[in-house]
Scaffold this motif. Structure first.
Motif, mmCIF file in Angstrom:
data_model
loop_
_atom_site.group_PDB
_atom_site.id
_atom_site.type_symbol
_atom_site.label_atom_id
_atom_site.label_comp_id
_atom_site.label_asym_id
_atom_site.label_seq_id
_atom_site.Cartn_x
_atom_site.Cartn_y
_atom_site.Cartn_z
ATOM 1 N N VAL A 122 67.893 -14.079 -77.032
ATOM 2 C CA VAL A 122 67.391 -13.868 -75.732
ATOM 3 C C VAL A 122 66.264 -14.777 -75.577
ATOM 4 O O VAL A 122 65.577 -15.029 -76.380
ATOM 5 N N THR A 123 66.351 -15.420 -74.160
ATOM 6 C CA THR A 123 65.248 -16.599 -73.839
ATOM 7 C C THR A 123 64.478 -16.149 -72.482
ATOM 8 O O THR A 123 64.926 -15.133 -71.959
ATOM 9 N N HIS A 124 63.346 -16.821 -72.253
ATOM 10 C CA HIS A 124 62.779 -16.736 -71.005
ATOM 11 C C HIS A 124 63.394 -17.533 -69.871
ATOM 12 O O HIS A 124 62.996 -18.784 -69.799
ATOM 13 N N GLY A 125 64.591 -17.086 -69.651
ATOM 14 C CA GLY A 125 65.409 -17.495 -68.466
ATOM 15 C C GLY A 125 66.379 -18.568 -68.973
ATOM 16 O O GLY A 125 66.300 -18.903 -70.186
ATOM 17 N N ALA A 126 67.136 -18.885 -68.129
ATOM 18 C CA ALA A 126 68.082 -20.330 -68.649
ATOM 19 C C ALA A 126 67.272 -21.416 -68.764
ATOM 20 O O ALA A 126 67.580 -22.323 -69.723
ATOM 21 N N THR A 127 66.106 -21.715 -68.320
ATOM 22 C CA THR A 127 65.041 -22.633 -68.482
ATOM 23 C C THR A 127 64.768 -22.687 -69.989
ATOM 24 O O THR A 127 64.736 -23.807 -70.670
ATOM 25 N N GLY A 128 64.333 -21.613 -70.561
ATOM 26 C CA GLY A 128 64.071 -21.191 -72.065
ATOM 27 C C GLY A 128 65.076 -21.521 -73.066
ATOM 28 O O GLY A 128 64.795 -21.952 -73.888
ATOM 29 N N ALA A 129 66.335 -21.010 -72.365
ATOM 30 C CA ALA A 129 67.490 -21.346 -73.310
ATOM 31 C C ALA A 129 67.804 -22.768 -73.268
ATOM 32 O O ALA A 129 68.227 -23.173 -74.437
ATOM 33 N N TYR A 130 67.618 -23.572 -72.373
ATOM 34 C CA TYR A 130 67.857 -24.949 -72.416
ATOM 35 C C TYR A 130 66.874 -25.602 -73.276
ATOM 36 O O TYR A 130 66.991 -26.653 -74.282
ATOM 37 N N THR A 131 65.519 -25.134 -73.241
ATOM 38 C CA THR A 131 64.524 -25.777 -73.949
ATOM 39 C C THR A 131 64.731 -25.687 -75.342
ATOM 40 O O THR A 131 64.519 -26.645 -76.053
ATOM 41 N N ALA A 132 65.064 -24.250 -76.045
ATOM 42 C CA ALA A 132 65.367 -24.059 -77.229
ATOM 43 C C ALA A 132 66.413 -25.076 -77.640
ATOM 44 O O ALA A 132 66.101 -25.311 -78.839
ATOM 45 N N ALA A 133 67.329 -25.120 -76.844
ATOM 46 C CA ALA A 133 68.647 -25.697 -77.404
ATOM 47 C C ALA A 133 68.442 -27.238 -77.669
ATOM 48 O O ALA A 133 68.646 -27.821 -78.654
ATOM 49 N N MET A 134 67.316 -27.895 -76.836
ATOM 50 C CA MET A 134 67.144 -29.154 -76.661
ATOM 51 C C MET A 134 65.990 -29.451 -77.950
ATOM 52 O O MET A 134 66.327 -30.434 -78.674
ATOM 53 N N GLU A 135 65.244 -28.727 -78.000
ATOM 54 C CA GLU A 135 64.371 -28.710 -79.178
ATOM 55 C C GLU A 135 65.000 -28.651 -80.503
ATOM 56 O O GLU A 135 64.720 -29.383 -81.508
ATOM 57 N N THR A 136 66.154 -27.928 -80.635
ATOM 58 C CA THR A 136 67.071 -27.727 -81.880
ATOM 59 C C THR A 136 67.737 -28.929 -82.011
ATOM 60 O O THR A 136 68.079 -29.367 -83.386
#
Length: 449
Positions: A122-136
């Motif tokens: 669970v993330t802070h919205g779709a933006t948080g989801a994309y940010t977590a994936a890019m960071e990873t």
């Protein structure tokens, strides 16, 4: 064209950066603070992040907003009393009840089985989801493939990590997103990640099951990960078809993202999620914990209740939005524009080059002269300069009024008044041009790459 990062660092160390326009914009005139900035800040796409075409300000009450990113829903949701585990910080991966609700919805809608314990974050919205994936997943210099046009979030997130963008030219025909096979394969060679949305934003183009199988096959052949944003997945106006999570190899290389904002019109909750292979989701969770952990428990509890509710009334809502889409298309065609009819999402991708204006100039004049806000196409990729994005997610009355004002504006273009022009800054990036000999129709034989 942006300067190389090593040169940016050199200019900062020698204090010559203070003479550049970019440094003054980044620091708001305080260039002496540059030496304190991290590499992430120095490499950020400053021009785009400060450009209202990419990051628009909220429309005021006197503005007709035809750039609205999602529907607005009066849910009447009652959360009730909090359980004991919802009164403090939630689990870093998300409340168990929300993860179970997400998993149950995947099974109910797509027939996809995911483990709520290991496969969902669970993330802070779709933006948080994309940010977590890019960071990873993304290091400086990694190649990221984007479909042109696509959400500005995709390119901004990749640029902020100094990735090398590979743009693939696409277009829509009868609502189907099309591209050239040869150009797609060329873009995927040596790439690390393909970022894609289905339905597409801003075009509303959808992929057939045949297209999705082909994309997954090529990704497997070149060992490319897929980040699939399915935030608009509920809003297909023809058959929904396959989910990315049901494609061959999804358990090894495909991460899907969802959002309460686009799918359910509950942007105030700021709840999104990632679902995919546990080995990738685990790493995404660690990066999210470092940057933006702990989505508020009250928001997660509300999201869990909405996701658990039956979709009995959704067919009626979808029919109403389909009618708004058809009205917007017919109205635009009546004033001489030729948009393709989208198969999904809330947007119409409108070519405007025939009016003698690029998308940025038209959007700026429409805002200034008629108080109507639309999305300049330049924010969505190199091929978007001659387009604007119009959202039909607005309320019925505001949609009608906005299109009426736009019709008035188009008529006035026949007798243009001299005025200030708005020039568009171009960003030079690698664009994979199509080869007309190899279109993604029909599906090629899967005998070899």
């Amino acid at each position: 064209m942006g300067i190389p990062f090593w040169l940016t660092k050199l200019l900062v160390r020698t204090r010559l950066a203070r003479f550049t326009t970019r440094a003054r914009r980044l620091t708001d005139g305080g260039t002496k603070f540059l030496r304190y900035y991290s590499d992430r800040v120095l490499s950020a796409p400053v021009e785009e992040l400060l450009d209202p075409a990419f990051v628009p300000d909220p429309a005021g009450p006197d503005i007709i907003d035809l750039n609205q990113p999602a529907i607005r829903v009066e849910s009447g949701l009652s959360i009730g009393r909090f359980t004991s585990d919802c009164r403090g910080a939630s689990s870093p991966r998300g409340l168990p009840e929300l993860r179970r609700a997400i998993a149950a919805r995947y099974l109910r809608v797509d027939g996809r089985t995911v483990s709520p314990e290991t496969d969902i974050l669970v993330t802070h919205g779709a933006t948080g989801a994309y940010t977590a994936a890019m960071e990873t997943l993304i290091n400086p210099g990694d190649r990221v493939v984007l479909f042109d046009p696509c959400s500005p979030l995709f390119s901004l997130g990749a640029k902020s990590r100094r990735a090398k963008l590979r743009w693939l030219t696409t277009w829509t025909e009868d609502g189907r997103c099309r591209f050239m096979n040869a150009a797609f394969e060329k873009a995927m060679r040596g790439a690390k990640l393909l970022v894609i949305s289905h339905p597409g934003n801003p075009s509303g183009g959808c992929f057939t099951d045949e297209d999705l199988d082909y994309i997954a096959w090529i990704a497997a052949a070149y060992d490319v990960l897929i980040y699939a944003d399915e935030s608009f997945g509920r809003f297909h106006y023809t058959d929904r078809g396959k989910s990315f999570g049901m494609l061959a190899g999804a358990d090894r290389r495909i991460i899907t993202a969802g959002s309460m904002t686009q799918e359910f019109g509950l942007g105030s909750l700021r709840v999104g999620w990632l679902a995919g292979p546990r080995h990738l989701i685990r790493a995404c969770g660690m990066m999210a914990n470092l940057n933006a952990p702990f989505v508020p428990a009250v928001c997660q509890q509300a999201a869990a209740r909405v996701l658990s509710e039956p979709d009995n009334a959704f067919t009626t809502m979808l029919d109403r939005i389909r009618g708004k889409r058809d009205y917007a298309i017919d109205r635009l065609k009546s004033i001489g524009l030729e948009p393709d009819r989208p198969r999904g999402g809330f947007f119409v991708w409108v070519p405007v080059a025939g009016l003698g204006l690029d998308g940025r100039t038209l959007a700026a004049r429409l805002f200034r002269e008629q108080q109507v806000q639309v999305g300049p196409g330049c924010a969505f990729g190199p091929g978007g300069e001659g387009h604007i994005r119009i959202s039909f997610a607005a309320d019925d009355g505001r949609l009608r009024e906005g299109l009426a004002r736009m019709a008035t504006f188009i008529v006035k273009l026949k007798h243009p008044d001299p005025g200030a022009s708005f020039e568009t800054e171009s960003v030079v990036e690698e664009v994979v041009e199509p080869n007309v000999e190899n279109v993604n129709r029909p599906k090629p034989s899967f005998s070899r790459v």
